[in-house]
Scaffold this motif. Structure first.
Motif, PDB file in Angstrom:
ATOM      1  N   LEU A 223     -16.657 -49.156  20.519  1.00 57.46           N
ATOM      2  CA  LEU A 223     -18.003 -48.584  20.553  1.00 57.46           C
ATOM      3  C   LEU A 223     -18.111 -47.490  21.602  1.00 57.46           C
ATOM      4  O   LEU A 223     -18.744 -46.448  21.359  1.00 57.46           O
ATOM      5  CB  LEU A 223     -19.020 -49.697  20.812  1.00 57.46           C
ATOM      6  N   VAL A 224     -17.514 -47.702  22.775  1.00 57.51           N
ATOM      7  CA  VAL A 224     -17.488 -46.650  23.801  1.00 57.51           C
ATOM      8  C   VAL A 224     -16.854 -45.386  23.234  1.00 57.51           C
ATOM      9  O   VAL A 224     -17.357 -44.267  23.422  1.00 57.51           O
ATOM     10  CB  VAL A 224     -16.722 -47.137  25.047  1.00 57.51           C
TER      11      VAL A 224
ATOM     12  N   PRO B  58     -15.178 -60.135  21.999  1.00 55.42           N
ATOM     13  CA  PRO B  58     -15.900 -58.929  21.591  1.00 55.42           C
ATOM     14  C   PRO B  58     -15.477 -57.680  22.355  1.00 55.42           C
ATOM     15  O   PRO B  58     -15.840 -56.562  21.966  1.00 55.42           O
ATOM     16  CB  PRO B  58     -17.358 -59.274  21.914  1.00 55.42           C
ATOM     17  N   THR B  59     -14.695 -57.845  23.427  1.00 60.12           N
ATOM     18  CA  THR B  59     -14.442 -56.727  24.325  1.00 60.12           C
ATOM     19  C   THR B  59     -13.645 -55.598  23.691  1.00 60.12           C
ATOM     20  O   THR B  59     -13.970 -54.424  23.929  1.00 60.12           O
ATOM     21  CB  THR B  59     -13.755 -57.232  25.608  1.00 60.12           C
TER      22      THR B  59
ATOM     23  N   VAL C 200     -19.064 -56.485  17.786  1.00 59.53           N
ATOM     24  CA  VAL C 200     -19.357 -57.076  19.100  1.00 59.53           C
ATOM     25  C   VAL C 200     -20.388 -58.185  18.939  1.00 59.53           C
ATOM     26  O   VAL C 200     -20.214 -59.308  19.423  1.00 59.53           O
ATOM     27  CB  VAL C 200     -19.882 -56.007  20.083  1.00 59.53           C
ATOM     28  N   ARG C 201     -21.459 -57.887  18.244  1.00 61.68           N
ATOM     29  CA  ARG C 201     -22.574 -58.829  18.124  1.00 61.68           C
ATOM     30  C   ARG C 201     -22.178 -60.077  17.339  1.00 61.68           C
ATOM     31  O   ARG C 201     -22.708 -61.163  17.591  1.00 61.68           O
ATOM     32  CB  ARG C 201     -23.769 -58.133  17.479  1.00 61.68           C
TER      33      ARG C 201
ATOM     34  N   HIS D 108     -24.715 -59.384  23.712  1.00 62.58           N
ATOM     35  CA  HIS D 108     -23.862 -58.582  24.589  1.00 62.58           C
ATOM     36  C   HIS D 108     -24.676 -57.439  25.207  1.00 62.58           C
ATOM     37  O   HIS D 108     -25.169 -56.543  24.522  1.00 62.58           O
ATOM     38  CB  HIS D 108     -22.682 -58.017  23.799  1.00 62.58           C
ATOM     39  N   HIS D 109     -24.790 -57.500  26.527  1.00 63.05           N
ATOM     40  CA  HIS D 109     -25.661 -56.581  27.259  1.00 63.05           C
ATOM     41  C   HIS D 109     -25.222 -55.128  27.113  1.00 63.05           C
ATOM     42  O   HIS D 109     -26.000 -54.249  26.725  1.00 63.05           O
ATOM     43  CB  HIS D 109     -25.677 -57.012  28.730  1.00 63.05           C
ATOM     44  N   HIS D 110     -23.961 -54.843  27.425  1.00 65.37           N
ATOM     45  CA  HIS D 110     -23.468 -53.469  27.431  1.00 65.37           C
ATOM     46  C   HIS D 110     -23.510 -52.870  26.031  1.00 65.37           C
ATOM     47  O   HIS D 110     -23.893 -51.706  25.853  1.00 65.37           O
ATOM     48  CB  HIS D 110     -22.038 -53.445  27.986  1.00 65.37           C
ATOM     49  N   ALA D 111     -23.145 -53.642  25.027  1.00 68.89           N
ATOM     50  CA  ALA D 111     -23.122 -53.113  23.663  1.00 68.89           C
ATOM     51  C   ALA D 111     -24.518 -52.711  23.206  1.00 68.89           C
ATOM     52  O   ALA D 111     -24.698 -51.676  22.547  1.00 68.89           O
ATOM     53  CB  ALA D 111     -22.526 -54.142  22.709  1.00 68.89           C
TER      54      ALA D 111
END
Length: 327
Positions: free
Chosen positions: A130-131, A123-124, A149-150, A156-159
């Motif tokens: 997304l960033v 997912p990275t 990502v999901r 995923h915490h950061h997303a």
């Protein structure tokens, strides 16, 4: 969870500047080595990280931020053109260059997509997209990157934090909307997350993100710590979110009465039911609090928090008397 202390403590007029590596000393060392052209350290770090997707995302964000990261990531990719890690690092480094106006967003987006094709389960690269989309993309691009990502790591915490920030930045009118979409998103994410996930606190994050946006627009005080308004209405909103989702989240009758497991962080432990009982006291739901206190038994202790104008000790004693009387 309280953020770990920064590795360095440079200060300026805006307060402390936190090291993006946080307490990840291996990451900080690899990032410093990369700045000197030693990309082998980053290579080893990412190889050790494996498919710990949350940690991998954090490490690639921190490795890609420094201005020299793109040059050394490109050199690594020339040496190992089939390396998904080199491709991901180059993608993140180019994303941050694009956000700084030094590269075209389209080039950064293309590198994220290329890295994603090299590692379809990862997912990275989509986190990198997304960033980038948060600042340069459309709403559809942000949603698509988040969904990608999901689809690969649903918790995923950061997303999720990034998506909450994106939604919170939608501002219509000159006041806060209690039905704002960021609150619905945070509630949905917390409901979907497993019982030990830090995403349980996302509704509180949503309130914090909305406050940031409203303060920037001049609709809330810039310094909430000095504002009586923050300590009353806004504070109650945030604390109620914490009670509703951190304490009451996913508690059921059967699991709550199960024997406690030493060292468990599960929210169904008796101590968490005790917190829930006190949350109900502060909401005026005394009968529900009394029922919980009956189940908890002698474990119950006085509440560690209070709302303005309420005496938690008196409320606790009243509910305890009701619980003992009911027994």
């Amino acid at each position: 969870m309280t953020p770990p202390p920064p590795l360095g403590r440079p200060r300026n007029k805006d307060g402390p500047a936190f090291d993006p590596a946080l307490d990840d000393t291996a990451l900080a060392a690899a990032r410093d080595a990369l700045a000197r052209g030693r990309w082998a350290d980053a290579r080893q770090l990412l190889a050790r990280t494996g498919d710990d997707w949350d940690r991998r995302g954090h490490r690639l964000v921190a490795l890609g931020r420094p201005p020299t990261a793109a040059a050394w990531a490109r050199e690594w990719q020339l040496a190992e053109p089939d390396s998904p890690d080199a491709a991901a690092l180059l993608a993140f480094a180019t994303v941050f260059r694009a956000l700084g106006g030094k590269d075209a967003p389209d080039a950064a987006r293309a590198l994220c997509l290329a890295a994603g094709r090299m590692a379809p389960r990862d997912p990275t690269p989509w986190l990198g997209a997304l960033v980038l989309a948060r600042r340069t993309g459309t709403d559809d691009e942000r949603v698509r990157a988040f969904d990608q990502v999901r689809a690969r790591h649903r918790d995923h915490h950061h997303a999720h934090h990034l998506m909450a920030a994106c939604l919170a930045e939608h501002q219509d009118g000159d006041r806060d909307d209690p039905l704002h979409e960021v609150y619905d998103f945070a509630a949905w994410a917390a409901e979907q997350a497993p019982a030990d996930s830090p995403l349980a606190v996302l509704p509180v994050v949503a309130h914090a993100e909305r406050y940031r946006v409203l303060a920037r627009a001049g609709l809330e005080p810039g310094d909430p710590a000095r504002s009586g308004h923050w300590r009353t209405r806004r504070a109650r909103q945030v604390m109620k979110s914490a009670f509703d989702w951190w304490l009451e989240w996913d508690v059921d009758e059967d699991a709550a009465d199960a024997p406690d497991t030493a060292g468990s962080s599960h929210p169904r432990r008796k101590v968490d039911l005790n917190f829930l009982a006190h949350a109900k006291l502060h909401e005026g739901r005394t009968a529900e609090a009394a029922a919980l206190l009956t189940r908890i038994g002698p474990h119950a202790t006085p509440a560690p928090w209070s709302y303005p104008g309420q005496d938690p000790g008196a409320a606790f004693r009243a509910a305890r008397r009701a619980a003992l009387g009911a027994g």
